[in-house]
Design a protein around this motif. Structure first.
Motif, PDB file in Angstrom:
ATOM      1  N   THR A 111      20.757  26.622  -9.660  1.00  0.00           N
ATOM      2  CA  THR A 111      21.121  25.216  -9.526  1.00  0.00           C
ATOM      3  C   THR A 111      19.916  24.402  -9.086  1.00  0.00           C
ATOM      4  OG1 THR A 111      23.311  25.940  -8.784  1.00  0.00           O
ATOM      5  CG2 THR A 111      22.785  23.609  -8.527  1.00  0.00           C
ATOM      6  N   VAL A 112      19.727  23.256  -9.747  1.00  0.00           N
ATOM      7  CA  VAL A 112      18.634  22.351  -9.412  1.00  0.00           C
ATOM      8  C   VAL A 112      19.232  20.978  -9.098  1.00  0.00           C
ATOM      9  CG1 VAL A 112      16.474  21.294 -10.155  1.00  0.00           C
ATOM     10  CG2 VAL A 112      17.088  23.578 -10.966  1.00  0.00           C
ATOM     11  N   PHE A 113      18.936  20.450  -7.910  1.00  0.00           N
ATOM     12  CA  PHE A 113      19.389  19.117  -7.518  1.00  0.00           C
ATOM     13  C   PHE A 113      18.185  18.183  -7.429  1.00  0.00           C
ATOM     14  CE2 PHE A 113      22.461  21.996  -5.478  1.00  0.00           C
ATOM     15  CZ  PHE A 113      23.666  21.434  -5.871  1.00  0.00           C
ATOM     16  N   ALA A 114      18.300  16.989  -7.992  1.00  0.00           N
ATOM     17  CA  ALA A 114      17.304  15.934  -7.772  1.00  0.00           C
ATOM     18  C   ALA A 114      17.963  14.857  -6.923  1.00  0.00           C
ATOM     19  CB  ALA A 114      16.814  15.352  -9.086  1.00  0.00           C
ATOM     20  N   TYR A 115      17.345  14.574  -5.782  1.00  0.00           N
ATOM     21  CA  TYR A 115      17.932  13.671  -4.786  1.00  0.00           C
ATOM     22  C   TYR A 115      16.914  12.613  -4.408  1.00  0.00           C
ATOM     23  CZ  TYR A 115      19.334  12.046  -0.144  1.00  0.00           C
ATOM     24  OH  TYR A 115      19.658  11.258   0.923  1.00  0.00           O
ATOM     25  N   GLY A 116      17.381  11.413  -4.066  1.00  0.00           N
ATOM     26  CA  GLY A 116      16.473  10.388  -3.570  1.00  0.00           C
ATOM     27  C   GLY A 116      16.978   8.988  -3.820  1.00  0.00           C
ATOM     28  N   GLN A 117      16.210   8.038  -3.336  1.00  0.00           N
ATOM     29  CA  GLN A 117      16.527   6.622  -3.509  1.00  0.00           C
ATOM     30  C   GLN A 117      16.455   6.255  -4.988  1.00  0.00           C
ATOM     31  OE1 GLN A 117      13.353   4.148  -2.305  1.00  0.00           O
ATOM     32  NE2 GLN A 117      14.549   2.268  -2.078  1.00  0.00           N
ATOM     33  N   THR A 118      17.193   5.238  -5.386  1.00  0.00           N
ATOM     34  CA  THR A 118      17.098   4.772  -6.762  1.00  0.00           C
ATOM     35  C   THR A 118      15.662   4.340  -7.075  1.00  0.00           C
ATOM     36  OG1 THR A 118      18.001   3.240  -8.390  1.00  0.00           O
ATOM     37  CG2 THR A 118      17.703   2.382  -6.176  1.00  0.00           C
TER      38      THR A 118
ATOM     39  N   PRO B 205       0.824  -1.214   0.000  1.00  0.00           N
ATOM     40  CA  PRO B 205       0.000   0.000   0.000  1.00  0.00           C
ATOM     41  C   PRO B 205       0.856   1.260   0.000  1.00  0.00           C
ATOM     42  CG  PRO B 205       0.148  -0.861   2.211  1.00  0.00           C
ATOM     43  CD  PRO B 205       0.914  -1.823   1.334  1.00  0.00           C
ATOM     44  N   CYS B 206       0.196   2.396  -0.137  1.00  0.00           N
ATOM     45  CA  CYS B 206       0.874   3.688  -0.087  1.00  0.00           C
ATOM     46  C   CYS B 206       1.176   4.054   1.363  1.00  0.00           C
ATOM     47  CB  CYS B 206      -0.005   4.755  -0.733  1.00  0.00           C
ATOM     48  SG  CYS B 206       0.750   6.391  -0.790  1.00  0.00           S
ATOM     49  N   ALA B 207       2.376   4.596   1.609  1.00  0.00           N
ATOM     50  CA  ALA B 207       2.776   4.979   2.967  1.00  0.00           C
ATOM     51  C   ALA B 207       3.048   6.471   3.096  1.00  0.00           C
ATOM     52  CB  ALA B 207       4.031   4.200   3.381  1.00  0.00           C
ATOM     53  N   VAL B 208       2.908   7.221   1.999  1.00  0.00           N
ATOM     54  CA  VAL B 208       3.232   8.647   1.980  1.00  0.00           C
ATOM     55  C   VAL B 208       1.959   9.434   1.686  1.00  0.00           C
ATOM     56  CG1 VAL B 208       4.639  10.453   0.923  1.00  0.00           C
ATOM     57  CG2 VAL B 208       5.558   8.133   1.178  1.00  0.00           C
ATOM     58  N   PHE B 209       1.607  10.371   2.573  1.00  0.00           N
ATOM     59  CA  PHE B 209       0.341  11.092   2.447  1.00  0.00           C
ATOM     60  C   PHE B 209       0.573  12.593   2.631  1.00  0.00           C
ATOM     61  CE2 PHE B 209      -0.502   6.819   3.867  1.00  0.00           C
ATOM     62  CZ  PHE B 209      -1.570   6.413   3.076  1.00  0.00           C
ATOM     63  N   PRO B 210       0.486  13.378   1.563  1.00  0.00           N
ATOM     64  CA  PRO B 210       0.622  14.834   1.710  1.00  0.00           C
ATOM     65  C   PRO B 210      -0.604  15.430   2.387  1.00  0.00           C
ATOM     66  CG  PRO B 210       0.097  14.254  -0.564  1.00  0.00           C
ATOM     67  CD  PRO B 210       0.314  12.963   0.158  1.00  0.00           C
TER      68      PRO B 210
ATOM     69  N   GLY C  95       3.017  22.194   2.687  1.00  0.00           N
ATOM     70  CA  GLY C  95       4.280  21.487   2.533  1.00  0.00           C
ATOM     71  C   GLY C  95       4.536  20.400   3.542  1.00  0.00           C
ATOM     72  N   VAL C  96       3.496  19.902   4.215  1.00  0.00           N
ATOM     73  CA  VAL C  96       3.675  18.856   5.228  1.00  0.00           C
ATOM     74  C   VAL C  96       3.271  17.511   4.639  1.00  0.00           C
ATOM     75  CG1 VAL C  96       2.970  18.009   7.498  1.00  0.00           C
ATOM     76  CG2 VAL C  96       3.289  20.456   7.124  1.00  0.00           C
ATOM     77  N   VAL C  97       4.118  16.504   4.853  1.00  0.00           N
ATOM     78  CA  VAL C  97       3.832  15.159   4.367  1.00  0.00           C
ATOM     79  C   VAL C  97       3.930  14.178   5.534  1.00  0.00           C
ATOM     80  CG1 VAL C  97       6.250  14.834   3.680  1.00  0.00           C
ATOM     81  CG2 VAL C  97       4.487  13.400   2.667  1.00  0.00           C
ATOM     82  N   ASP C  98       2.976  13.265   5.609  1.00  0.00           N
ATOM     83  CA  ASP C  98       2.957  12.232   6.655  1.00  0.00           C
ATOM     84  C   ASP C  98       3.489  10.916   6.087  1.00  0.00           C
ATOM     85  OD1 ASP C  98       1.706  13.615   8.881  1.00  0.00           O
ATOM     86  OD2 ASP C  98      -0.101  13.658   7.652  1.00  0.00           O
ATOM     87  N   ILE C  99       4.292  10.223   6.888  1.00  0.00           N
ATOM     88  CA  ILE C  99       4.799   8.902   6.544  1.00  0.00           C
ATOM     89  C   ILE C  99       4.321   7.928   7.612  1.00  0.00           C
ATOM     90  CG2 ILE C  99       6.832   7.518   6.031  1.00  0.00           C
ATOM     91  CD1 ILE C  99       6.523   9.841   4.155  1.00  0.00           C
TER      92      ILE C  99
ATOM     93  N   GLY D 249      11.501   3.101   4.716  1.00  0.00           N
ATOM     94  CA  GLY D 249      12.775   3.465   5.353  1.00  0.00           C
ATOM     95  C   GLY D 249      13.568   4.465   4.534  1.00  0.00           C
ATOM     96  N   PRO D 250      13.898   4.137   3.260  1.00  0.00           N
ATOM     97  CA  PRO D 250      14.602   5.111   2.422  1.00  0.00           C
ATOM     98  C   PRO D 250      13.833   6.415   2.230  1.00  0.00           C
ATOM     99  CG  PRO D 250      14.729   2.921   1.457  1.00  0.00           C
ATOM    100  CD  PRO D 250      13.786   2.820   2.612  1.00  0.00           C
ATOM    101  N   THR D 251      12.498   6.339   2.192  1.00  0.00           N
ATOM    102  CA  THR D 251      11.700   7.559   2.034  1.00  0.00           C
ATOM    103  C   THR D 251      11.881   8.475   3.235  1.00  0.00           C
ATOM    104  OG1 THR D 251      10.057   6.515   0.608  1.00  0.00           O
ATOM    105  CG2 THR D 251       9.353   8.458   1.830  1.00  0.00           C
TER     106      THR D 251
END
Length: 477
Positions: A124-131, A57-62, A68-72, A358-360
C-alpha cells in the motif's frame, strides 16, 4: 500573515543563513528502530512559479537525503521587538528533495512492492499532504510505473504455461459516499460480509492486458475525480482516490494486492474559509478520515512489532471501521488470525514556500507520528522476525556466503548495518555499495538483493524454513 512574511524577507534570509542545527546526524538514531514493513517518506516539491513571483522564500531545508532530517524555519512576529526565527526539525525514513524524479522514488520505495504483491502480499502506498503539494502528480506517475513493471514482468509465460492476471479498480471516496471512477462515477457500496471481508459492491474490475490499456483507464478515472477550488489550488482533490491492483498468480495459487491511494488535501481553515459551510463540512470529514487513517496505520504497525518481538501485553487497537477509507483498506489493517502480510509506504508531500510553513509543519508532524519504533528483539532464532533481528556479524557472514563471484566485501556493503538496517537500504544505495567492489556488475547486485529479500520473506512465513547459522558458530566436527 503573508504580508508580514513578505515585509521581512531580507531579515528572514539573514536569520536562516545564520542558523546552526542543534541536531547532528547520528545523535538520535530513530532510523534503526523503525519497522522494515512501514516506510515513512517526505517529498519536497519545487517552489511554485506563483510563490517565486510573489517573493516567498524557501522554508524547508533537508539536512541530507540519508539521515532523513528536515528543518523548517518560520518567522515569528515577536510583540516586543524584531521578528525572530523559529526552527523545527522532523525525522522520517526517506527524504526526497525537489530535484528527485518520481522514477527515483519508485526505484527507492516501490520496486520491491511489485514482486511482493505477485507473491501474495499486500502493498500500500499513501500520498498525503496539503492541496497543491504534489500528491496527485506523484501517485499518478507511480501508478503508471507500477503498471509498466507488472505488465513487463508477466509478458513471458510462467514455466507451467500460466500467466498472472492483473485486475484494475479505481474508486473515489467523498465523505461517506463511494463512486466507481471507471464507470462514469457510478455510486457503489462498501459492504462487509459475515466473514468480515470488505467488498466494493458495484465496482467493476478491468483485466489489464497492455500498458496502453491501463494508462487509458487511469486517465479516464482522473477525469471523473471530484475537485474544487481552494485558496491554494484551483483543482484541489476533495476526495480520496484508491487505485486497487489485484494480481492472481495461478502457478503458485496466490492473490496479491497493490493499493495506491491519493488522499484528499489536508486543508487549513484559511484555505476554505471563503467557500461556505458546505466546504467546511467537507474539510472536517476529510481531516477526520485522515486522523482515523493515522490511528490505523500506527495500530497495525505497533501490532506487528509486538507480535514479532514476542512482547506481552494488550494488543494495540486498529479502529478501521470508523471511516469508509479504512473500511476499504481493511486488508491492510487486519490483525486477526487470517491477517495478510503487508508492507506500507507513506509519501508526505510538502510545499517548501514560507507562505505554507504552517500546513507543512502539520504534514511533517503527521508523517513523524506514523513512524513506529520497534523493540530490540536481539538475534533472530528462526522465522519470527526474518532478518530484522540479525546483528552485524550475522549480516556479514550471510553476505560472504551468498554474494557469488566476484566477492562483495561485507565491510563495504554492510560495515555497521544490522539486518533491519540492511533491509531498509534503498535499491540505489545497495547497488552503489555493491558496485564499489572490483568486477561486480549491476546484475550481481540485483541478484544478491533479491536473494536477501527472499530469505527474509521465507524466514517470516514459516518457522520450519531454512535458518541461517553463521559458519563461525557451526559444528565442524
Amino acid at each position: 500573515m503573508d504580508q508580514f512574511y513578505l515585509r521581512n524577507v531580507v531579515q528572514y534570509q539573514a536569520l536562516v543563513d545564520a542558523f546552526k542545527p542543534v541536531y547532528s546526524s547520528g545523535s538520535v538514531d530513530l532510523f534503526e528502530a523503525t519497522s522494515p514493513d512501514m516506510v515513512v517518506s517526505v517529498r519536497i516539491r519545487p517552489l511554485s512559479d506563483e510563490d517565486i513571483i510573489a517573493g516567498f522564500p524557501c522554508a524547508v531545508f533537508p539536512r541530507n537525503s540519508h539521515d532523513g532530517v528536515v528543518d523548517i524555519h518560520d518567522l515569528y512576529n515577536h510583540p516586543r521587538g524584531r521578528p525572530i526565527l523559529k526552527s523545527f526539525n522532523y525525522k522520517v525514513d526517506k527524504l526526497f528533495t525537489p530535484n528527485t524524479a518520481t522514477e527515483e522514488i519508485y526505484r527507492d520505495l516501490l520496486i520491491d512492492l511489485v514482486p511482493f504483491a505477485r507473491q501474495g502480499g499486500i502493498g500500500t502506498v499513501f500520498a498525503y499532504g496539503q492541496t497543491g503539494s504534489g500528491k496527485t502528480f506523484t501517485i499518478s506517475r507511480l501508478e503508471q510505473l507500477v503498471i509498466e513493471s507488472l505488465t513487463t514482468s508477466i509478458s513471458q509465460e510462467d514455466s507451467d504455461g500460466s500467466q498472472p492476471q492483473i485486475q484494475l479498480t479505481i474508486i473515489e471516496l467523498a465523505g461517506n459516499s463511494a463512486f466507481d471512477l471507471l464507470s462514469a462515477r457510478k455510486p457503489i457500496s462498501i459492504l462487509e460480509d459475515a466473514f468480515g471481508v470488505t467488498h466494493l459492491s458495484g465496482a467493476a474490475e478491468h483485466q489489464i492486458q497492455t500498458v496502453n490499456e491501463a494508462l487509458s483507464l487511469i486517465d479516464r478515472a482522473a477525469s471523473f475525480r471530484k475537485t474544487a477550488s481552494t485558496l491554494k489550488n484551483n483543482t484541489s482533490s476533495r476526495s480520496h482516490s484508491i487505485c486497487r491492483i489485484r494480481i492472481t498468480n495461478p502457478s503458485i495459487n496466490t492473490e496479491g494486492f497493490l493499493y495506491l491511494v491519493d488522499l484528499a488535501g489536508s486543508e487549513a481553515a484559511r484555505d476554505v474559509a471563503t467557500h461556505g459551510a458546505e466546504r467546511m463540512r467537507e474539510t472536517k470529514e476529510i481531516n477526520m478520515s485522515l486522523s482515523v487513517l493515522k490511528d490505523c496505520i500506527r495500530g497495525r504497525t505497533e501490532w506487528d512489532a509486538q507480535v514479532k518481538s514476542g512482547a506481552k501485553g494488550r494488543k494495540p487497537r486498529v479502529p478501521f471501521r470508523q471511516s469508509s477509507l479504512t473500511k476499504v483498506l481493511k486488508h491492510v489493517f487486519d490483525t486477526t488470525a487470517e491477517a495478510r502480510e503487508c508492507k506500507t509506504v507513506v509519501i508526505a508531500c510538502v510545499n517548501p514556500s514560507l507562505a505554507d510553513v504552517g500546513p507543512t509543519k502539520n504534514t511533517l508532524r503527521y508523517a513523524e507520528m506514523l513512524r513506529v519504533l520497534v523493540p530490540d528483539v536481539g538475534k533472530s532464532e528462526g522465522a519470527g522476525g526474518g532478518l530484522v533481528g540479525w546483528g552485524n556479524n550475522e549480516v556479514k557472514e550471510w553476505i560472504t556466503q551468498n554474494c557469488g563471484t566476484p566477492q562483495i566485501s561485507p565491510n563495504i556493503l554492510a560495515p555497521t548495518e544490522s539486518g533491519a538496517q540492511l533491509l531498509r537500504l534503498s535499491a540505489l544505495e545497495f547497488e552503489y555499495r555493491c558496485l564499489k567492489n572490483p568486477g561486480v556488475t549491476r546484475e550481481q547486485s540485483e541478484a544478491l538483493r533479491s536473494k536477501l529479500w527472499q530469505w527474509h520473506i521465507d524466514l517470516q512465513r514459516t518457522s520450519t524454513a531454512k535458518t541461517f547459522v553463521p559458519l563461525s558458530t557451526r559444528d565442524t566436527h
